[in-house]
Structures are given as structure tokens and as C-alpha cells.
Design a protein around this motif. Structure first.
Motif, short mmCIF file in Angstrom:
data_model
loop_
_atom_site.label_atom_id
_atom_site.label_comp_id
_atom_site.label_asym_id
_atom_site.label_seq_id
_atom_site.Cartn_x
_atom_site.Cartn_y
_atom_site.Cartn_z
N ASP A 50 0.87 -1.17 0.00
CA ASP A 50 0.00 0.00 0.00
C ASP A 50 0.90 1.22 0.00
O ASP A 50 1.54 1.52 1.01
CB ASP A 50 -0.90 -0.01 1.23
N CYS A 63 1.79 -5.38 2.79
CA CYS A 63 0.48 -5.72 3.34
C CYS A 63 0.22 -7.22 3.38
O CYS A 63 -0.54 -7.69 4.22
CB CYS A 63 -0.63 -5.09 2.50
N GLY A 64 0.77 -7.96 2.42
CA GLY A 64 0.50 -9.39 2.38
C GLY A 64 1.00 -10.01 1.09
O GLY A 64 1.71 -9.37 0.32
N SER A 66 0.08 -13.35 -2.01
CA SER A 66 -0.75 -14.44 -2.53
C SER A 66 0.13 -15.34 -3.38
O SER A 66 1.12 -14.90 -3.95
CB SER A 66 -1.92 -13.91 -3.35
N VAL A 82 -2.46 -11.81 4.99
CA VAL A 82 -2.33 -10.37 5.24
C VAL A 82 -1.54 -10.22 6.54
O VAL A 82 -1.71 -11.00 7.48
CB VAL A 82 -3.72 -9.71 5.36
N ARG A 87 -4.95 -6.75 9.36
CA ARG A 87 -6.17 -7.51 9.11
C ARG A 87 -7.39 -6.71 9.55
O ARG A 87 -7.30 -5.84 10.41
CB ARG A 87 -6.11 -8.86 9.82
N TYR A 91 -7.58 -4.96 3.40
CA TYR A 91 -6.49 -5.39 2.53
C TYR A 91 -6.75 -6.76 1.90
O TYR A 91 -6.44 -6.97 0.72
CB TYR A 91 -5.16 -5.39 3.28
N GLY A 92 -7.30 -7.68 2.66
CA GLY A 92 -7.59 -9.00 2.11
C GLY A 92 -8.56 -8.91 0.94
O GLY A 92 -8.35 -9.54 -0.10
N ILE A 95 -6.76 -7.55 -2.08
CA ILE A 95 -5.89 -8.56 -2.70
C ILE A 95 -6.73 -9.50 -3.55
O ILE A 95 -6.38 -9.80 -4.70
CB ILE A 95 -5.07 -9.32 -1.63
#
Length: 184
Positions: A50, A63-64, A66, A82, A87, A91-92, A95
Motif C-alpha cells: 500500500d 500488506c500481504g 498471494s 495479510v 487484518r 487489505y484481504g 488482494i
């Protein structure tokens, strides 16, 4: 708005991705991270940032990540996490939206641990929250349950249902050239 970049062993964010991977998934649900980086299976391994949250466009906030595999009309999100302190801040969902934008014509599947197998109330609550998160993001239950590495999973899908045969055929095709690989 999130940005994403490929995860490679040489990427400056690799240590953050690796640490999140190891903390977000129990040992029995992880494969060695080197396999997530291996090109024997065509994977999309993305780190999400982000640029607004970090306050500095030159150093956006991690942020995370995948890790997904696409074959034919199916995209399977194999691993997705994330950063814990971020969380429940959207954000999830962002994504998942980014993955869907990259694969508008595929059915996207994720697996979740079956709630009925929870060992205690805390684990049941975590599993229910995970299922509810995916449902809020357009995923529906599918008729597919399977056991992998001792854990019982249920498949959820967005963009259409995936049958058990399609899911097994997907993994047979993905793993056909990897000796000893086990598919769900």
C-alpha cells in the motif's frame, strides 16, 4: 490502492513474505517456500504493498502476499495472507479483487479448513471468520471436500462452481511432471 510485485528470492521484500508465510500457516499446511519460488509449476507469487499506508511512495507498506496457480479456466489461490496488524482493514478484499482483475475469465477457488473438525472454540471462531470473509468477497461453498497432509479442507469458489472432477484434474495436470507430488 494496492500494488503488487513478483516474489523472488532476490526481492528486497522476500524476508517479509517468508516470515508472514511461516507465521500465517501451520507447519502441516506449508510446503517448503523454495517450491513456491520454483518454476516447475507456473505460479503467481505476489507481494502486495500500500503506497498510501506507508506514507512514502518510494517505500510503500508491505500488506500481504498471494500464491496462486492458473490452468485452463481455474485459478487456485493456494496461499494468501495479510500482515496480522493490517487484518480487518480491507487489505484481504483488495488482494482478492486484484487477483480477480488478473483472471476475469476464470473460476477462482480457495480452500478453508472444515469448521466441523475444529479442536476448540477458538479454532472454530477463526475458521468461521475465514469462511465469512470469503463469502463477503463473493465466494460460495462448492461440493468439494478433500484431505491434504492430514487436514480436511472445503473448497470455495467465485465466478462459478468447480466440480470435484475438475479440481482433481486441475491438480493432476499441474503436478504431472513432478515425481512423487501428491494432489488433493
Amino acid at each position: 490502492m494496492l500494488q503488487f510485485f513478483d516474489v523472488t528470492r532476490d526481492a528486497p521484500w522476500f524476508p517479509q513474505v517468508k516470515a508472514l508465510y511461516e507465521s500465517a500457516f501451520p507447519a502441516n499446511e506449508r510446503i517448503p517456500i523454495k517450491h513456491l519460488l520454483d518454476d516447475k509449476i507456473k505460479r503467481e507469487f505476489w507481494a502486495f504493498f500500500d503506497k498510501e499506508e506507508g506514507g512514502d511512495a518510494a517505500a510503500p507498506k508491505f500488506c500481504g502476499f498471494s500464491n496462486s496457480i492458473t490452468h485452463g479456466s481455474i485459478t487456485n489461490i493456494v496461499y494468501f495472507a495479510v500482515v496480522p496488524e493490517l487484518r480487518s482493514r480491507g487489505y484481504g478484499s483488495q488482494i482478492l479483487q486484484a487477483i480477480r482483475r488478473q483472471h476475469p475469465d476464470t473460476r477462482i477457488v480457495v480452500d478453508i479448513e472444515v469448521e466441523e473438525d475444529s479442536k476448540d472454540a477458538e479454532e472454530l471462531e477463526r475458521r468461521n471468520r475465514r469462511r465469512e470473509f470469503y463469502q463477503r468477497n463473493g465466494f460460495d461453498a462448492s461440493p468439494v471436500d478433500y484431505v491434504w497432509q492430514g487436514e480436511h479442507y472445503r473448497l470455495l469458489s467465485a465466478g462459478g462452481t468447480v466440480t470435484e472432477k475438475e479440481f482433481r484434474d486441475f491438480w493432476k495436470e499441474i503436478l504431472k511432471d513432478i515425481p512423487g507430488a501428491k494432489y488433493p
